[in-house]
Enzyme design. Structure first.
Site, PDB file in Angstrom:
ATOM      1  N   ILE A   1       1.192  -5.126   8.261  1.00  0.00           N
ATOM      2  CA  ILE A   1       2.633  -4.929   8.406  1.00  0.00           C
ATOM      3  C   ILE A   1       2.983  -3.457   8.225  1.00  0.00           C
ATOM      4  O   ILE A   1       2.620  -2.844   7.217  1.00  0.00           O
ATOM      5  CB  ILE A   1       3.404  -5.786   7.380  1.00  0.00           C
ATOM      6  CG1 ILE A   1       3.054  -7.265   7.562  1.00  0.00           C
ATOM      7  CG2 ILE A   1       4.909  -5.581   7.524  1.00  0.00           C
ATOM      8  CD1 ILE A   1       3.606  -8.167   6.475  1.00  0.00           C
TER       9      ILE A   1
ATOM     10  N   GLY B   1       1.558   4.252   4.446  1.00  0.00           N
ATOM     11  CA  GLY B   1       2.382   3.325   3.669  1.00  0.00           C
ATOM     12  C   GLY B   1       2.618   2.026   4.411  1.00  0.00           C
ATOM     13  O   GLY B   1       3.103   2.035   5.534  1.00  0.00           O
ATOM     14  N   SER B   2       2.294   0.889   3.803  1.00  0.00           N
ATOM     15  CA  SER B   2       2.366  -0.356   4.554  1.00  0.00           C
ATOM     16  C   SER B   2       2.223  -1.567   3.629  1.00  0.00           C
ATOM     17  O   SER B   2       2.295  -1.447   2.406  1.00  0.00           O
ATOM     18  CB  SER B   2       1.263  -0.385   5.618  1.00  0.00           C
ATOM     19  OG  SER B   2       0.008  -0.124   5.007  1.00  0.00           O
ATOM     20  N   ARG B   3       1.973  -2.720   4.251  1.00  0.00           N
ATOM     21  CA  ARG B   3       1.828  -3.979   3.513  1.00  0.00           C
ATOM     22  C   ARG B   3       0.812  -4.854   4.247  1.00  0.00           C
ATOM     23  O   ARG B   3       0.722  -4.827   5.475  1.00  0.00           O
ATOM     24  CB  ARG B   3       3.201  -4.662   3.444  1.00  0.00           C
ATOM     25  CG  ARG B   3       3.214  -6.079   2.875  1.00  0.00           C
ATOM     26  CD  ARG B   3       4.644  -6.581   2.881  1.00  0.00           C
ATOM     27  NE  ARG B   3       4.769  -7.976   2.501  1.00  0.00           N
ATOM     28  CZ  ARG B   3       5.625  -8.432   1.592  1.00  0.00           C
ATOM     29  NH1 ARG B   3       6.419  -7.593   0.961  1.00  0.00           N
ATOM     30  NH2 ARG B   3       5.707  -9.714   1.323  1.00  0.00           N
TER      31      ARG B   3
ATOM     32  N   LEU C   1       0.848  -1.184   0.000  1.00  0.00           N
ATOM     33  CA  LEU C   1       0.000   0.000   0.000  1.00  0.00           C
ATOM     34  C   LEU C   1       0.888   1.241   0.000  1.00  0.00           C
ATOM     35  O   LEU C   1       1.626   1.475   0.958  1.00  0.00           O
ATOM     36  CB  LEU C   1      -0.908   0.031   1.234  1.00  0.00           C
ATOM     37  CG  LEU C   1      -1.962  -1.065   1.410  1.00  0.00           C
ATOM     38  CD1 LEU C   1      -1.338  -2.382   1.850  1.00  0.00           C
ATOM     39  CD2 LEU C   1      -2.976  -0.625   2.454  1.00  0.00           C
TER      40      LEU C   1
END
Length: 244
Positions: free
Chosen positions: A181, A211-213, A123
């Protein structure tokens, strides 16, 4: 209006002109969507800076306004319409797929050492960051683990970064895992789900800031229908057919 079959889903064809108009309307609705409740302290801060700037400098006013507008965009929380059919695993987040490969689920979930298909979605700061449940079921375990903040697009982020993992047992007894995450910029994982919650596919359960996963582990033996590079829409994109 003609129908045609695409895989296991029936799709209604739409004239190109009308399709473009619908796409534009959907894009506008997404950008103007109301913010997630997690945006509240940031919005208050941005407005406060702008108000203080009225007595100090117009540059401070513009800084506060710009920050507020960015937060409204980043924390936008558009409505999603899950597919009408049951037995599907849906995307738990917006973004693009950076990895589709077998992997062992996080050990803290207690799902064993057998690799299962993992779909990892990155993301960016431009994507919607609200996380959604991929399947109907019961949340059986939630486990938080502190960690690093390396680039979330890298595979090692799944192992090294701060994360919050959920195990969801479907009505048929199989289990799906979702892992929030943190990334290079994201430093705060929010999860509203609790162990024992009965959830529906597409329902909101959390958000990761800036911002991530999000990793998703499918039940053993289930093969994903998505590929690396594919764009995901949380709560709508079909990741796998769970029908036995």
């Amino acid at each position: 209006m003609p129908l045609y079959s695409e895989g296991f889903i029936t799709v209604r064809s739409i004239p190109k002109g009308k399709s473009a108009q619908m796409s534009m309307v959907q894009s506008v609705k997404m950008v103007l969507a109301p913010p997630h409740p997690a945006a509240r302290p940031f919005l208050i801060g941005g407005v406060a800076v702008a108000l203080v700037g009225l007595f100090l400098s117009h540059w401070i006013v513009w800084l506060g306004v710009a920050f507020t507008l960015f937060c409204l965009f980043f924390f936008r929380d558009p409505e999603r319409v899950p597919p009408g059919r049951t037995g599907l695993a849906l995307a738990p987040a917006d973004g693009h797929v950076v990895s589709v490969a077998p992997a062992v689920p996080p050990p803290e979930l207690g799902l064993g050492d057998t690799p299962r298909w993992r779909v990892a979605t990155f993301l960016s700061v431009l994507d919607v960051h609200v996380n959604r449940m991929p399947v109907d079921g019961t949340v059986t375990k939630i486990a938080y683990r502190p960690g690093k903040f390396v680039n979330a697009s890298l595979d090692k982020a799944s192992e090294d970064n701060e994360r919050n993992a959920l195990a969801i047992r479907m009505p048929d007894g199989r289990t799906v895992a979702v892992v929030q995450i943190a990334g290079l910029i994201a430093r705060r994982i929010l999860c509203d789900a609790r162990e024992g919650d009965v959830v529906n596919a597409g329902a909101r359960f959390g958000i990761i800031r800036f911002g991530s996963r999000t990793d998703m582990y499918l039940p053993e033996g289930v093969v994903p229908l998505v590929t690396e590079g594919q764009t995901m829409i949380g709560g709508e994109t079909v990741i796998a057919d769970l029908t036995p």
